[in-house]
Design an enzyme around this catalytic site. Sequence first.
Site, PDB file in Angstrom:
ATOM      1  NE  ARG A 108      59.184  61.633  42.105  1.00 34.76           N
ATOM      2  CZ  ARG A 108      60.351  62.285  42.137  1.00 34.76           C
ATOM      3  NH1 ARG A 108      60.882  62.627  43.292  1.00 34.76           N
ATOM      4  NH2 ARG A 108      60.959  62.595  41.027  1.00 34.76           N
ATOM      5  CG  HIS A 135      63.152  59.572  37.196  1.00 35.84           C
ATOM      6  ND1 HIS A 135      61.931  60.197  37.009  1.00 35.84           N
ATOM      7  CD2 HIS A 135      63.914  60.444  37.913  1.00 35.84           C
ATOM      8  CE1 HIS A 135      61.966  61.389  37.581  1.00 35.84           C
ATOM      9  NE2 HIS A 135      63.146  61.569  38.138  1.00 35.84           N
ATOM     10  CD  GLN A 138      66.210  63.623  35.820  1.00 32.96           C
ATOM     11  OE1 GLN A 138      65.490  63.946  36.742  1.00 32.96           O
ATOM     12  NE2 GLN A 138      67.071  64.468  35.267  1.00 32.96           N
ATOM     13  CG  ASP A 231      70.459  59.232  40.926  1.00 39.91           C
ATOM     14  OD1 ASP A 231      70.255  60.166  41.735  1.00 39.91           O
ATOM     15  OD2 ASP A 231      69.603  58.345  40.681  1.00 39.91           O
ATOM     16  CB  CYS A 272      68.614  63.098  37.990  1.00 43.28           C
ATOM     17  SG  CYS A 272      69.131  62.083  39.384  1.00 43.28           S
ATOM     18  NE  ARG A 312      62.776  65.835  35.077  1.00 48.11           N
ATOM     19  CZ  ARG A 312      62.342  65.354  36.262  1.00 48.11           C
ATOM     20  NH1 ARG A 312      63.026  65.588  37.363  1.00 48.11           N
ATOM     21  NH2 ARG A 312      61.254  64.607  36.338  1.00 48.11           N
TER      22      ARG A 312
HETATM   23  N1  NVA Z   1      67.542  57.479  42.007  1.00 47.15           N
HETATM   24  C1  NVA Z   1      66.985  58.608  42.708  1.00 47.15           C
HETATM   25  C2  NVA Z   1      66.479  59.629  41.744  1.00 47.15           C
HETATM   26  C3  NVA Z   1      65.945  60.881  42.358  1.00 47.15           C
HETATM   27  C4  NVA Z   1      65.474  61.875  41.347  1.00 47.15           C
HETATM   28  C5  NVA Z   1      65.872  58.145  43.627  1.00 47.15           C
HETATM   29  O1  NVA Z   1      65.061  57.318  43.203  1.00 47.15           O
HETATM   30  O2  NVA Z   1      65.821  58.601  44.763  1.00 47.15           O
HETATM   31  N1   CP Z   2      65.304  64.737  39.469  1.00 44.19           N
HETATM   32  C1   CP Z   2      64.160  64.646  40.151  1.00 44.19           C
HETATM   33  O1   CP Z   2      63.289  63.812  39.862  1.00 44.19           O
HETATM   34  O2   CP Z   2      64.039  65.534  41.167  1.00 44.19           O
HETATM   35  P1   CP Z   2      62.916  65.551  42.274  1.00 44.19           P
HETATM   36  O3   CP Z   2      63.073  64.301  43.087  1.00 44.19           O
HETATM   37  O4   CP Z   2      63.139  66.800  43.045  1.00 44.19           O
HETATM   38  O5   CP Z   2      61.575  65.553  41.584  1.00 44.19           O
END
Ligand code: NVA
Ligand code: CP
Length: 326
Positions: A108, A135, A138, A231, A272, A312
Site C-alpha cells: 500500500r 484500489h 476494495q 469516498d 470504503c 474486505r
Molecule cells: N481514496 C481514499 C481511499 C481510502 C481507503 C484514499 O486513497 O485515501
Molecule cells: N477501505 C480501506 O482501504 O480502508 P483502510 O485505509 O483502513 O485500509
Amino acid sequence: MAGSLLGRHFLKLLDFTPDEIRGLLDLAARLKADRRVGRRGARLAGKSVALIFEKPSTRTRCAFTVACIDEGAHPEYLGKGDIQLGKKETVADTARVLGRMFDGIQFRGFAHRTVEQLAAHAGVPVWNGLTDAWHPTQILADVLTVQEEFGRLEGIALAYAGDGRNNVARSTLVGGAKLGMDVRVVAPKALFPEPDLVATVRAIAGETGGKVTVTESVEEGVRGAHAIYTDVWASMGEEDKIAERIALLKPYKVTRRMMELTGRPEAIFLHCLPAFHNLETDMARQHPEICEVEDEVFEGLQSRVFEEAENRLHTIKAVMVATLAG
Ligand code: NVA
Ligand code: CP
C-alpha cells in the site's frame, strides 16, 4: 470457467477477466460461509506474507493479517520507516530480497509504479492494497456486498458520487464495467475520471452488457441507482486540497435527499471507509464541512458500510488463496 490464478499478481482489475473476478467473488463467498460456521482452513499453511505500508490503514492491514492467520500463514507488517524501500535501497532490490523470503507481498502506498516494480522483480505474487491510482481489493468487497444484497450484479446500477478521479472511483468504474453493471460516476467536471479510462471502461461495458455514465448531474446520476457509493473528498496525500475539494464537492455529499432521488426505497449506501460523517474526529473538527455523507445516511437502515468492511477480509483472503494456493 475461470482458469487458475496461481502465481498471478493482483495490481488492478483491468488485468483480470470478468470470469476471473467472478471466480474470486465465489471463492470469497465460500470462505465467508466457512468462517461463519467456525471453519478455518490451512490453505496457506507454512507460507509467509510481507505487508508493506507507506500509508496508514485499518481495514486493509487487518484484513490481510487476519486472512493470513485464518489460513495458517504468517503475516509480517513492514511499516513506513521500518524498511529501506525507496530510501536507501531501490524498490527492485527490496523486491528481490523479500521475494526470496516471503511467498507473497502486499503493498500500500503512493506511486502505482512502486507496486509494478515490486511485481516485476519479486518473483512471488504481489497484491495492491491501494496506490494513488487503484484500489482493486476494495472493489471486490464492494461488489460482493452488492451481490449479497441484490442477488446479482449484471444490470445493477451503482452510482459513485464524489471525487471521480481517485483510486476508488477509477477502480469502481473498471470493476463495474467488467461485471456488466450500470456504473455511474457523479462528480463535478473538474474531478471527472480521465477520458482515456472512460473510453476503456465503455469498451469493456460494450462487451459485458454493462453501462458507463459520467455526469455532473446528481439527479441524472443517481436516478434508478441500487447503490450509492462515496469516498472521502481528499485522499491520503491530498490533505492540502481539502478546502478546494469541499468547495467542489459539497453538492455531491450523500444526503437523505440523494438516497430518495434514486427512486428506490431498497437502495443501499456504500463507503470504503474511513468516512467523515460527523464531527467526532480530529480532521472533521478542523474542517467542519468535510463530511462526504450525512450521519443520518451513514447510520441509517440503507447503510451497508460495515458489511462492506467485513467483506474486505473475505475478498482479500480469496485473492491470497487464489494466487498462492490455486
Ligand atoms: N481514496 C481514499 C481511499 C481510502 C481507503 C484514499 O486513497 O485515501
Ligand atoms: N477501505 C480501506 O482501504 O480502508 P483502510 O485505509 O483502513 O485500509
